[in-house]
Design a protein around this motif. Structure first.
Motif: not given
Ligand code: ADP
Length: 430
Positions: A292-298, A303-305, A325-327
């Motif tokens: 769920r967080q990947r689009p924001l990170a992208d 990079t989210v590993t 986890v989200w926070i």
């Protein structure tokens, strides 16, 4: 005791002498007794009185009526007849000793009775010496006994102190044990309990007010947001108004988030919304959160590993854990500059599941670290941080606490942060 003894001895001495004078009066008045009989009786009387006691009888001309008292031939009797008439008792020195003297006029005679004060004085000296060692000894004994008695008596005060120390805003419902006695400690415990009751009420009212206020404000803020969104969709809106509506929209989004967070914490404080526990696979939650967080990170080219060591089952409330986890992940993305890296880890040890969120972001100032989980704590805004409510980590702390998990952070400014949550693993997960 000293004064009483001194007084009793001197009174006793004077009484004895008065009695002896009365015996002499009896002797002088005995009917039918001539001088020789009197002399014999007088000798009998003086024979039985203890050593150091003297008696003489003078007539009005200062002549001895009875034979000279043999035990003290040179006792200064004549001088003693000059004792003031009112003061019947007096002291006199004889042979280096002090004698008490009683002068009893019995016309035509004057009866003089003397008694040595030495015995009384010796007794007082012995008593004083006894007091001199007994008093310090008693004091030491009393102090030691008093110390132990005090410790025993004040033990409940220590218990009350320890208990009161352990009470904070989170456990105001606790009460002190009330002893089954009728003393000050019972009253103290009861008064403290009453005070805790009042505090609990007050805190509950404040919590309820915060919860109600946040709840009530949600609808108007949602309405503002909807109106702003609606206005922005209008193609005829001019550039200036568009900018204003965008600002309103951004502020209202942030305000709704703040209200949501406040409501969550107020409910948590009030004991509502307690998590519903079930078996949850943390690895699944971690994968979902990363996705769920990947689009924001992208969008920030970060990079989210994800590194998990397989399923990690714990007992927990799924939606609260998801929020936790989200926070942490959201903060990692928010506070890591573009092209930074974020590692979401989940390690299962034989007894624990350890969740870590590692970022290469701006880090947290050292002085802020001890307070970072407190409400409304945010780092210096001059660091150019993104918007936020300052309540996310407080909620994370509450969720971790509700799961008996340990949430900690290690961070260095400009190097990055690692948030770590240690959960107890669920046994028998098959
Ligand atoms: P918010 O993010 O809404 O401001 P939080 O309670 O989540 O509130 O975080 C409090 C503060 O802690 C943030 O304002 C930020 O200064 C700091 N912080 C939290 N997470 C990180 C992180 N991963 N890196 C750097 N700073 C962080």
């Amino acid at each position: 005791m000293w004064i009483d003894l001194a007084y009793s001895l001197s009174q006793g001495r004077d009484r004895t002498m008065t009695r002896r004078a009365a015996r002499i009066v009896e002797l002088l008045e005995a009917r039918g007794a001539d001088d020789s009989v009197r002399e014999v009786r007088f000798e009998q009387l003086t024979d039985v009185i203890p050593e150091g006691n003297l008696i003489e009888v003078f007539d009005g001309r200062g002549k001895r009526v009875l034979p000279r008292y043999p035990k003290a031939p040179d006792f200064p009797w004549p001088a003693l007849t000059r004792l003031p008439a009112s003061g019947q008792f007096g002291n006199v020195d004889y042979n280096g000793r002090v004698f008490r003297l009683y002068r009893h006029p019995h016309p035509p005679y004057v009866i003089l009775v003397a008694g040595q004060l030495e015995d009384n004085r010796n007794m007082m000296a012995r008593f004083t010496a006894g007091l001199a060692w007994a008093t310090p000894a008693m004091l030491v004994l009393c102090a030691v006994a008093g110390y132990f008695l005090n410790r025993r008596a004040l033990q409940p005060v220590d218990q009350i102190t320890a208990m009161l120390r352990s009470i904070s805003i989170g456990n105001l419902s606790q009460r002190l044990p009330v002893a089954n006695t009728r003393d000050e400690l019972r009253r103290l415990a009861e008064t403290c309990n009453e005070m805790l009751g009042r505090l609990e009420d007050a805190v509950e009212r404040i919590n309820r007010f915060t919860a109600d206020a946040s709840h009530e404000l949600r609808s108007p803020v949602a309405l503002i947001r909807t109106v702003a969104e609606y206005a922005l969709r209008n193609p005829k809106v001019d550039a200036e108004s568009k900018e204003a509506f965008e600002e309103i929209l951004a502020e209202s989004v942030e305000t709704s988030q703040l209200l949501e967070d406040m409501l969550t914490l107020a409910r948590a404080d009030a004991g509502y919304g307690n998590p519903v526990f079930e078996a949850v696979d943390l690895s699944q939650l971690v994968e979902d959160a990363a996705a769920r967080q990947r689009p924001l990170a992208d969008a920030k080219q970060q990079t989210v590993t994800v590194r998990t060591s397989g399923p990690a089952w714990i007992s927990g409330d799924r939606s609260s854990l998801r929020r936790l986890v989200w926070i942490l992940l959201d903060n990692a993305v928010k506070y890591t500059p573009a092209q930074g890296s974020i590692v979401l880890g989940l390690m299962a040890t034989p007894s624990e599941a350890v969740l870590t969120v590692h970022d290469s972001g701006i880090g947290i100032p050292e002085e802020l670290l001890p307070r970072i989980f407190d409400r409304f704590v945010r780092a210096d805004p001059s660091r150019g941080e993104v918007n936020g409510t300052g309540l996310g980590l407080a909620i994370a702390k509450w969720i971790a606490g509700a799961h008996h998990a340990k949430l900690s952070v290690q961070s260095r400014e400009r190097e990055g942060s690692v948030f770590r949550v240690e959960f107890a693993l669920l046994r028998n997960t098959e």
